[in-house]
Each structure stands twice: as C-alpha cells, then as structure tokens.
Design a protein around this motif. Structure first.
Motif, short mmCIF file in Angstrom:
data_model
loop_
_atom_site.label_atom_id
_atom_site.label_comp_id
_atom_site.label_asym_id
_atom_site.label_seq_id
_atom_site.Cartn_x
_atom_site.Cartn_y
_atom_site.Cartn_z
N PRO A 25 65.21 22.55 59.51
CA PRO A 25 63.74 22.49 59.51
C PRO A 25 63.12 23.71 60.15
CG PRO A 25 64.64 21.04 61.19
CD PRO A 25 65.82 21.53 60.39
N GLN A 26 61.90 24.01 59.74
CA GLN A 26 61.20 25.13 60.35
C GLN A 26 60.70 24.74 61.73
OE1 GLN A 26 57.73 24.81 57.36
NE2 GLN A 26 56.85 25.93 59.06
N LEU B 182 71.10 22.23 66.84
CA LEU B 182 72.07 22.84 65.93
C LEU B 182 71.36 23.82 64.99
CD1 LEU B 182 75.01 22.88 64.94
CD2 LEU B 182 74.40 21.06 63.34
N GLY B 183 71.81 25.06 64.98
CA GLY B 183 71.19 26.09 64.17
C GLY B 183 70.32 27.04 64.96
N PRO C 284 70.65 35.10 66.58
CA PRO C 284 69.31 34.66 66.15
C PRO C 284 69.30 33.19 65.79
CG PRO C 284 70.43 35.74 64.33
CD PRO C 284 71.36 35.82 65.51
N ALA C 285 68.14 32.56 65.98
CA ALA C 285 67.96 31.18 65.53
C ALA C 285 67.85 31.15 64.01
CB ALA C 285 66.72 30.57 66.17
N LEU C 286 68.33 30.06 63.41
CA LEU C 286 68.34 29.92 61.95
C LEU C 286 67.33 28.91 61.43
CD1 LEU C 286 72.22 29.91 61.43
CD2 LEU C 286 70.65 31.85 61.23
N PHE C 287 66.54 28.33 62.31
CA PHE C 287 65.56 27.34 61.88
C PHE C 287 64.58 27.97 60.88
CE2 PHE C 287 66.36 25.92 66.40
CZ PHE C 287 67.20 24.89 66.05
N GLY C 288 64.32 27.24 59.80
CA GLY C 288 63.38 27.72 58.80
C GLY C 288 63.90 28.83 57.92
N SER D 153 69.45 38.26 51.39
CA SER D 153 69.39 36.82 51.12
C SER D 153 70.12 36.06 52.21
CB SER D 153 70.02 36.50 49.76
OG SER D 153 71.42 36.66 49.81
N LEU D 154 69.78 34.79 52.32
CA LEU D 154 70.44 33.94 53.30
C LEU D 154 71.92 33.82 52.97
CD1 LEU D 154 70.24 32.10 55.75
CD2 LEU D 154 69.59 30.23 54.20
#
Length: 422
Positions: free
Chosen positions: A279-280, A82-83, A164-168, A225-226
């Motif tokens: 998490p990253q 997820l993410g 795009p992946a959102l990890f980290g 910004s996120l």
C-alpha cells in the motif's frame, strides 16, 4: 506475466499556462489493477524467504551468494512494516576506482558484506591492496574528515546507500514516462531555460536509460521499472541470479561461476507483483485541533520555502508522492560516485549523460516519518539535519528553511511527520 499497460489511466495530463509558469494538472487518485491474490502471496513467500546456499527454491543455481548483503528481502525492507526501508546496519558499500590515465577504464561496484564461505568474502583490500581487510566499513569511517580513520587513496571513492522503502512502488511504476518528461519541461521553462543541473535553477532532468525508458527507481534512478529494480536487487543483494541480472562474482574469487540461474522469470514477476501490491503511505493528521492546524501551516510553508519545487506533491497516479522523479544536483557535500550496479544511459546530449556524483533522483517523501535516517546513505539522523545538508540546486530552499522562526520550522517538520508508512 503480462505487465499492465500505462494506458489504463482515466485521462491525460494537461499543461496550462499560469501566471507563475506551467503547472501540471494530474489525474484524480487512481490505483493499478489488482493482481491475483495467489500471485501476490507467492511473491510474498519469496520476498520473506530466508535464502540459503543450495536453496530448494533456487531453480538450478547455487542459491544464496556466494557473496551477498542479506539473506532475504524482508531482512532489510522492514522499517514501518514489511516493505519499508532499513537502518544504517543495512547500508550497502560501493566503490569507484578511477583509471591511472584518462583512457584507462574506471572500476566500480559493490563491496558485499557477507559470503557463503570464508574464501569468497570480499574486503576493501580486494578493491585496492592499500586498503584494510575490512568487509563492512561503517558510514562514520567513510564520512570522517580526519585522516587516519580510513585512509583512502584519492583515486578511490567509497560510499554507501541506504535501503529505500517500497511502499506505493506499484503507483510509481504506473507513472508514465511522458509525465516525468512533462515535469522536466515544466521545470526547464520555469527556470528560464537554463540547463538542467545549473544551481541558478531547481530544474531537474529525467534520466534516459538505454532502451529509451526513463529511470524511476533507485537513488540514481538506475531502474526504469519496478521489475528491473526487483531483479537487480535479488541478484546483487542476495546473489540470486535471474534471466536479466547475473549474480555478482566475488572480488576474492572472480573465477567462480554458478551452475545455473537461481530465479525464474515467473518467480521474479511474482516478487514484483507483491512489491507492487504494497500500500501507498498515508497522511495522518493529529486529532488535536491545534496540532492539526500546525500541520496545515507546515504544508503551506513546505511549498513557500521551495521544497515542493522538487518534492512535487502529486505525479499522475502517485498522489501524495512528494517527488518529481527527476535528477537534481545536491552539492559537493552530497557527492557519491558510481551508479548502483552500473547505469547504462542513452546516448546523446544532456539527457544521455550518466548521473553526476552529486546528482540524485528526488526521493519520495510519502512515508518519510517512518524512514529515518535520511539522505542516500542515512547520514542525517533527523529531518532537520537532512534539510540542512541540502546543497546545490536545493541550497536556496534549505536557506529559506533556516531563516524561518523556530516555531515555523517545527510546523514544517510536523507536516513531514504526518506522512506515515501505511
């Protein structure tokens, strides 16, 4: 919700003069302050929610749509967990239509793949009547060099963007603008003070957005910004209007107006907090000693051929990021016009220029092993093909990779494949 200040970092970055040029010494590994579990859980609920027209979670608006690309954030962001990123089936189609004269305005936007009602459905013909009535063109049809696959007038550019992946993402959000600008200056000095974007140097540039912030998120660094990134995605991908981003009007029914906003500031902040809590990505080295040695050699080759010139291993709190978050020219083959939902840049000098069609923010490589296909539209099915397609400022590194022996190429790829989703 009060956003964390960037001043929580334990120390400032230092610039030291070294024989090979200026080198940025970054902070030790750090993580942003933890958010309240209830806020994270509320954001996760919104992130995974399957939105519908008139949705009860929409606060006075029309809910999903009327045009959209998915019914939830999780529908596209799920690769590697997820993410994560998404495959070609989740690509977003964009268009840019040049004016008939230099004075005429350029039209650009997104062709939404789906609609809540048939009369709202957008097709290519709404962009220009000479185009077919297709709502979801394939990437292959847009990249085809053969005329007839999709006959597009020369003044119209059609392109796609991958998920795009959102990890980290919380760590990227925590990287202060001043550190990105310091990296820009370091590369500028290393490149002999040649202008950013010159193919004779790998020097990139920080994209200064309107309001003075530096772009960090998105293929074209369109969000500083996120929170901005999340709100823009909610509006444009799901049709969820919010206090800072209106939902898009349908190209088929441009006069449609919703009764109100779908998301409150609190809901947007909750989703942002959840995404920031992801998490990253991690470095996973093989258990086998020989395979582990290949990964270590591959990491050294990654730096030696020049990949690390732009894919900077560490950037402040984002340790293992493998990105400088700067804009780089990638060559004619990787040209794609238009900023994602438009980018308002600051005025003045090169730093105030909108992204060029072949200019892209260096994508972070953490988690790259679990994010195929690659490049801004997913045209590269493998990491080897992604490297081969690097042009412009990245062409020398791609050439040096091609000159490696087959075994060393495999070792460099093995290193990249050790960068996994969490």
């Amino acid at each position: 919700m009060k956003r964390p200040s960037p001043l929580w970092y334990p120390a400032a970055a230092l610039l030291l003069l070294a024989p090979v040029g200026l080198r940025v010494l970054t902070w030790p590994s750090a993580t942003p302050p933890e958010a309240a579990p209830a806020t994270v859980e509320a954001g996760k609920t919104l992130f995974t929610h399957d939105w519908k027209p008139g949705d009860p979670l929409a606060k006075g608006g029309d809910g999903l749509g009327p045009v959209f690309n998915a019914t939830s954030c999780a529908a596209c962001h799920r690769q590697g967990g997820l993410g994560g990123g998404g495959g070609l089936e989740h690509n977003v189609t964009m268009y840019v239509v040049s004016g008939a004269t230099p004075e005429a305005p350029t039209r650009q936007g997104v062709l939404h793949a789906r609609a809540t009602r048939p009369e709202y459905q957008e097709t290519l013909s709404h962009i220009d009547p000479r185009l077919p009535r297709i709502a979801r063109p394939t990437l292959a049809s847009l990249l085809s060099k053969q005329r007839g696959a999709l006959d597009v007038p020369p003044e119209i550019l059609l392109a796609q963007r991958s998920t795009p992946a959102l990890f980290g993402a919380g760590l990227i959000d925590a990287v202060p603008d001043r550190l990105i600008i310091a990296e820009e200056r370091r590369q500028h000095l290393r490149g002999g003070l040649l202008p950013a974007g010159n193919d004779a140097t790998t020097a990139g540039r920080a994209l200064r957005l309107a309001g003075g912030r530096v772009g960090k998120f998105g293929w074209k660094a369109q969000a500083a910004s996120l929170g901005d990134f999340v709100r823009a995605a909610c509006a444009n991908e799901l049709g969820l209007g919010n206090p800072t981003h209106a939902q898009p009007a349908s190209l088929a029914r441009p006069g449609y107006r919703p009764a109100g906003l779908d998301l409150t500031d609190e809901q947007c902040d909750q989703m942002t907090v959840f995404v920031a809590s992801l998490p990253q990505p991690v470095r996973k080295t093989p258990d086998d000693a020989r395979a582990r040695a290949d990964v270590e050699v591959g990491q050294r080759l990654f730096a030696r051929v020049g990949c690390a010139a732009c894919h900077t291993p560490d950037l402040g709190p984002a340790q293992g990021l493998y990105s400088d978050l700067l804009m780089h020219r990638m060559g004619e083959e990787l040209t794609s016009g238009g900023g994602y939902y438009g980018i308002q840049v600051a005025q003045g000098g090169a730093s105030g220029q909108a992204p060029a069609p072949d200019e892209w923010r260096t994508p972070p490589l953490w988690g790259v092993a679990d994010s195929a296909p690659y490049l801004h539209d997913g045209r590269a099915p493998t990491l080897q093909e992604a490297i081969r397609l690097h042009g412009g400022q990245a062409a020398p590194a791609a050439l040096r990779f091609s000159l490696l022996g087959q075994a060393d190429q495999g070792r460099l790829i093995a290193f990249l494949k050790s960068l996994r989703a969490p």
